[in-house]
Design an enzyme around this catalytic site. Structure first.
Site, PDB file in Angstrom:
ATOM      1  N   GLY A   1       1.413  32.285  22.706  1.00  0.00           N
ATOM      2  CA  GLY A   1       2.103  33.557  22.975  1.00  0.00           C
ATOM      3  C   GLY A   1       1.542  34.647  22.073  1.00  0.00           C
ATOM      4  O   GLY A   1       2.249  35.517  21.593  1.00  0.00           O
ATOM      5  N   ALA A   2       0.216  34.578  21.865  1.00  0.00           N
ATOM      6  CA  ALA A   2      -0.431  35.417  20.850  1.00  0.00           C
ATOM      7  C   ALA A   2      -0.503  36.902  21.211  1.00  0.00           C
ATOM      8  O   ALA A   2      -0.770  37.727  20.341  1.00  0.00           O
ATOM      9  CB  ALA A   2      -1.832  34.890  20.588  1.00  0.00           C
ATOM     10  N   THR A   3      -0.286  37.232  22.498  1.00  0.00           N
ATOM     11  CA  THR A   3      -0.362  38.647  22.848  1.00  0.00           C
ATOM     12  C   THR A   3       1.036  39.230  23.049  1.00  0.00           C
ATOM     13  O   THR A   3       1.186  40.386  23.402  1.00  0.00           O
ATOM     14  CB  THR A   3      -1.177  38.843  24.157  1.00  0.00           C
ATOM     15  OG1 THR A   3      -0.576  38.001  25.170  1.00  0.00           O
ATOM     16  CG2 THR A   3      -2.629  38.441  23.977  1.00  0.00           C
TER      17      THR A   3
ATOM     18  N   ASP B   1       5.164  40.280  22.429  1.00  0.00           N
ATOM     19  CA  ASP B   1       5.857  41.263  21.610  1.00  0.00           C
ATOM     20  C   ASP B   1       6.206  40.725  20.214  1.00  0.00           C
ATOM     21  O   ASP B   1       5.994  41.384  19.209  1.00  0.00           O
ATOM     22  CB  ASP B   1       7.148  41.582  22.387  1.00  0.00           C
ATOM     23  CG  ASP B   1       7.771  42.838  21.903  1.00  0.00           C
ATOM     24  OD1 ASP B   1       7.027  43.822  21.746  1.00  0.00           O
ATOM     25  OD2 ASP B   1       8.998  42.819  21.666  1.00  0.00           O
TER      26      ASP B   1
ATOM     27  N   ALA C   1       4.850  38.265  18.548  1.00  0.00           N
ATOM     28  CA  ALA C   1       3.653  38.052  17.739  1.00  0.00           C
ATOM     29  C   ALA C   1       3.193  39.368  17.132  1.00  0.00           C
ATOM     30  O   ALA C   1       2.927  39.459  15.941  1.00  0.00           O
ATOM     31  CB  ALA C   1       2.550  37.448  18.602  1.00  0.00           C
TER      32      ALA C   1
ATOM     33  N   VAL D   1      -0.596  27.382  29.994  1.00  0.00           N
ATOM     34  CA  VAL D   1       0.231  26.284  29.474  1.00  0.00           C
ATOM     35  C   VAL D   1       0.324  25.096  30.404  1.00  0.00           C
ATOM     36  O   VAL D   1       0.583  23.981  29.971  1.00  0.00           O
ATOM     37  CB  VAL D   1       1.680  26.723  29.121  1.00  0.00           C
ATOM     38  CG1 VAL D   1       1.750  27.333  27.747  1.00  0.00           C
ATOM     39  CG2 VAL D   1       2.264  27.622  30.159  1.00  0.00           C
TER      40      VAL D   1
ATOM     41  N   ASP E   1      16.073  30.477  13.790  1.00  0.00           N
ATOM     42  CA  ASP E   1      17.145  31.440  13.941  1.00  0.00           C
ATOM     43  C   ASP E   1      16.809  32.481  12.885  1.00  0.00           C
ATOM     44  O   ASP E   1      17.017  32.238  11.697  1.00  0.00           O
ATOM     45  CB  ASP E   1      18.516  30.802  13.657  1.00  0.00           C
ATOM     46  CG  ASP E   1      19.634  31.811  13.868  1.00  0.00           C
ATOM     47  OD1 ASP E   1      19.441  32.983  13.499  1.00  0.00           O
ATOM     48  OD2 ASP E   1      20.689  31.442  14.404  1.00  0.00           O
ATOM     49  N   HIS E   2      16.241  33.593  13.303  1.00  0.00           N
ATOM     50  CA  HIS E   2      15.654  34.473  12.285  1.00  0.00           C
ATOM     51  C   HIS E   2      16.703  35.070  11.341  1.00  0.00           C
ATOM     52  O   HIS E   2      16.369  35.555  10.282  1.00  0.00           O
ATOM     53  CB  HIS E   2      14.766  35.546  12.930  1.00  0.00           C
ATOM     54  CG  HIS E   2      15.506  36.693  13.537  1.00  0.00           C
ATOM     55  ND1 HIS E   2      16.138  36.605  14.742  1.00  0.00           N
ATOM     56  CD2 HIS E   2      15.732  37.938  13.090  1.00  0.00           C
ATOM     57  CE1 HIS E   2      16.699  37.769  15.020  1.00  0.00           C
ATOM     58  NE2 HIS E   2      16.476  38.603  14.039  1.00  0.00           N
TER      59      HIS E   2
ATOM     60  N   LYS F   1      17.112  36.038   6.702  1.00  0.00           N
ATOM     61  CA  LYS F   1      17.527  37.314   6.084  1.00  0.00           C
ATOM     62  C   LYS F   1      18.081  37.042   4.686  1.00  0.00           C
ATOM     63  O   LYS F   1      18.885  36.129   4.502  1.00  0.00           O
ATOM     64  CB  LYS F   1      18.577  38.007   6.951  1.00  0.00           C
ATOM     65  CG  LYS F   1      18.012  38.479   8.295  1.00  0.00           C
ATOM     66  CD  LYS F   1      19.029  39.290   9.061  1.00  0.00           C
ATOM     67  CE  LYS F   1      18.572  39.576  10.485  1.00  0.00           C
ATOM     68  NZ  LYS F   1      17.588  40.652  10.612  1.00  0.00           N
TER      69      LYS F   1
ATOM     70  N   ASP G   1      22.770  35.156  23.720  1.00  0.00           N
ATOM     71  CA  ASP G   1      21.694  35.804  22.960  1.00  0.00           C
ATOM     72  C   ASP G   1      22.026  35.910  21.470  1.00  0.00           C
ATOM     73  O   ASP G   1      21.129  35.786  20.631  1.00  0.00           O
ATOM     74  CB  ASP G   1      21.445  37.200  23.550  1.00  0.00           C
ATOM     75  CG  ASP G   1      20.278  37.928  22.871  1.00  0.00           C
ATOM     76  OD1 ASP G   1      19.198  37.317  22.773  1.00  0.00           O
ATOM     77  OD2 ASP G   1      20.452  39.081  22.443  1.00  0.00           O
TER      78      ASP G   1
ATOM     79  N   HIS H   1      23.008  33.316  16.036  1.00  0.00           N
ATOM     80  CA  HIS H   1      23.155  34.087  14.795  1.00  0.00           C
ATOM     81  C   HIS H   1      24.602  34.146  14.297  1.00  0.00           C
ATOM     82  O   HIS H   1      24.878  33.935  13.122  1.00  0.00           O
ATOM     83  CB  HIS H   1      22.645  35.515  14.982  1.00  0.00           C
ATOM     84  CG  HIS H   1      21.288  35.606  15.616  1.00  0.00           C
ATOM     85  ND1 HIS H   1      20.278  34.731  15.320  1.00  0.00           N
ATOM     86  CD2 HIS H   1      20.772  36.465  16.535  1.00  0.00           C
ATOM     87  CE1 HIS H   1      19.191  35.049  16.026  1.00  0.00           C
ATOM     88  NE2 HIS H   1      19.482  36.101  16.776  1.00  0.00           N
TER      89      HIS H   1
HETATM   90  C1  BG6 Z   1      17.524  38.507  18.690  1.00  0.00           C
HETATM   91  C2  BG6 Z   1      18.147  38.883  20.003  1.00  0.00           C
HETATM   92  O1  BG6 Z   1      17.691  37.130  18.454  1.00  0.00           O
HETATM   93  O2  BG6 Z   1      18.133  39.244  17.649  1.00  0.00           O
HETATM   94  C3  BG6 Z   1      18.021  40.382  20.232  1.00  0.00           C
HETATM   95  O3  BG6 Z   1      17.512  38.187  21.046  1.00  0.00           O
HETATM   96  C4  BG6 Z   1      18.565  41.152  19.056  1.00  0.00           C
HETATM   97  O4  BG6 Z   1      18.708  40.755  21.419  1.00  0.00           O
HETATM   98  C5  BG6 Z   1      17.961  40.645  17.754  1.00  0.00           C
HETATM   99  O5  BG6 Z   1      18.232  42.516  19.228  1.00  0.00           O
HETATM  100  C6  BG6 Z   1      18.631  41.299  16.570  1.00  0.00           C
HETATM  101  O6  BG6 Z   1      17.911  40.970  15.411  1.00  0.00           O
HETATM  102  P1  BG6 Z   1      17.910  41.901  14.132  1.00  0.00           P
HETATM  103  O7  BG6 Z   1      17.101  41.167  13.127  1.00  0.00           O
HETATM  104  O8  BG6 Z   1      17.303  43.217  14.538  1.00  0.00           O
HETATM  105  O9  BG6 Z   1      19.341  42.069  13.729  1.00  0.00           O
END
Ligand code: BG6
Length: 495
Positions: free
Chosen positions: A21-23, A25, A27, A89, A180-181, A185, A238, A243
């Site tokens: 998925g190197a191209t 968003d 990435a 893929v 889970d980004h 944080k 989502d 999160h």
């Molecule tokens: C993502 C969701 O996981 O988290 C997006 O798919 C959302 O819809 C984003 O905008 C929010 O992340 P952050 O780091 O900007 O709070």
């Protein structure tokens, strides 16, 4: 502020970072800037390379230019570590070609066969990709092999289970890093430090002293270019499934006996398993589901969700969810957790508010009226901070009591969608620390709680869907969730 993550002292091993998925968003917006930061901070081993793959044919030079575009002051040296190959893929031959090229590159770069597979692709491709990794022999490597996988991890519990089964045929659980980004944080990582490294909070962190907990993750952006995905998933899947529930778990978990990955995850999963599962009409009472209509955000008129490109004009997908959640365990019995998240709200804020119970006997009620409750606020973004609201006497002769904000905060200057969380997470994956990634049982427990709610939302369609103007704080009905408990949403900390 120091985070729980102490991994910064460990040297990352040599590695090939294989980016599917190197191209895309993600990435461009996050992964390349994050890798570049790690490189500049010398957190990457000198023997590393990034190998990008996507469908589009391109040579290494063109790819390097694409990577450079997403970097501030790109450095030629870094770009020379980047390579590319087009890959479909579904096509096994492409993986076999990749394997041959990798063996050459690994030999010249000295990456010891360590391979980090990073999947930043549409979820429909996860399963065939894993299958082909195995068939082509790409996972038979002399060094480590790890899989980093972006959300969404499934659409519901059965699809998540199916995906997990497919991945487990190729990788072991300890080799799978589910992103889970929010767990990358700083202030989310700080929840545990605030709780477990201070003696003043833990004794009162329970249903005897806490009246309610709020977790807000509001966004002012709309669906942007992701309508195809978002209209299928909605805010519940989502944001809440991952999160928000992860933040609830961190606020509610017991102290782990050791500061070790599995000990921490064991405590988190206990919370997720203790979430009270709702059904039928209970869901209608405990959840508010909203969708934005036209309104003004930051002085600009924004169109309704149903008018967004790629959204079904009759869509009943929720862009806002508020929920009252109970964690049915000894510590938090009867304490309501209120979570809310939505698109096109007034402002971008992520924060956790712990509201303590009123003093048992208010000596000042006659002279000063009701006292504000004490609140501890953990502010995650846009600024990072801790706020503790206390009552104090104001100056002058008359007895006048007012809340003051004891605050430690810093504006990080980190923009939204900043790569910072990805820096931490990529680094953790490279050193093999999966503490800030979600374990399979956490994902399964979250879906088990989400599924009946998602099903109910679908059944009800437009019935019960509340429309809110863009730029507001969501449907008014969400206020009622709290007022029924004598509480209200905290709107106090300004960005
Ligand atoms: C993502 C969701 O996981 O988290 C997006 O798919 C959302 O819809 C984003 O905008 C929010 O992340 P952050 O780091 O900007 O709070």
């Amino acid at each position: 502020m120091e985070s729980l993550n102490t991994s910064a002292q460990i040297n990352a091993p040599q590695a090939a970072i294989l980016l599917f998925g190197a191209t895309g968003d993600l990435a461009r917006r996050k992964l390349y800037p994050a890798l570049y930061q790690l490189y500049r901070q010398k957190k990457l081993h000198p023997s590393f390379f990034v190998f990008g793959m996507a469908r589009r044919p391109m040579d290494d030079e063109t790819y390097r230019a694409l990577v450079a575009e997403s970097l501030e002051n790109p450095d030629e040296q870094f770009l020379r570590h980047c390579y590319y190959q087009s890959l479909d893929v579904e096509r096994l031959e492409d993986y076999e070609r990749l394997q041959r090229r990798l063996l050459d590159l690994e030999a010249s770069a000295g990456t010891a066969g360590n391979r980090l597979f990073y999947l930043s692709i549409a979820p429909d491709h996860f399963e065939p990709l894993a299958h082909h990794l195995k068939e082509s022999g790409l996972v038979e490597t002399a060094g480590f092999r790890r899989l980093v996988i972006e959300k969404p991890f499934g659409y519901d519990l059965p699809s998540a289970e199916k995906l997990n089964r497919a991945l487990c045929q190729v990788f072991q659980e300890s080799e799978i890093f589910r992103i889970d980004h929010y767990l990358g944080k700083t202030m989310v990582q700080n929840i545990e430090v605030i709780r477990f490294a201070n003696s003043i909070f833990e004794p009162i962190w329970n249903n005897r002293y806490i009246a309610g907990i709020q977790v807000t993750a509001s966004e002012s952006i709309g669906v942007e270019e992701r309508a195809g995905y978002y209209d299928r998933f909605g805010a519940l899947r989502d944001m809440v499934q991952n999160h928000l529930l992860q933040m609830v778990a961190m606020v509610a978990m017991e102290p782990p006996s050791r500061l070790e990955t599995e000990a921490i995850r064991d405590e988190k999963v206990k919370v997720l398993n203790a979430l009270r599962v709702l059904s039928g009409a209970e869901i209608d009472h405990a959840l508010v589901r909203g969708q934005y209509v036209r309104g003004i955000v930051d002085g600009e008129i924004r169109r309704a969700y149903r008018e967004e490109d790629g959204v079904d004009p009759r869509s009943t997908t929720e862009t806002y969810v508020a929920a009252k959640i109970y964690v049915d365990n000894f510590r938090f019995a009867h304490v309501p957790f209120f979570v809310r998240t939505g698109k096109r709200l007034r402002q971008k804020i992520t924060e956790i508010v712990v509201q303590f119970k009123d003093v048992p006997w208010n000596l000042y009620v006659k002279k000063s009226g009701r006292l504000e409750p004490n609140r501890l606020i953990i502010r995650i973004q846009p600024d990072e901070g801790i706020h503790l609201w206390l009552n104090t006497k104001q100056g002058g002769d008359r007895l006048r009591i007012a809340p003051v904000d004891m605050e430690v905060s810093r504006f990080t200057g980190i923009g939204f969608n900043s790569p910072e969380a990805y820096e931490l997470l990529l680094y953790d994956a490279l050193i093999g620390d999966s503490t800030n990634f979600t374990r399979w049982d956490e994902v399964a427990a979250s879906w088990a709680w989400i599924d009946p709610i998602a099903k109910r939302f679908k059944e009800k369609g437009e019935d019960g869907l509340k429309f809110y103007p863009a730029g507001s704080m969501g449907p008014e009905l969400a206020d009622l969730l709290l007022s029924k408990e004598g509480l209200h949403w905290w709107e106090g900390t300004q960005a």
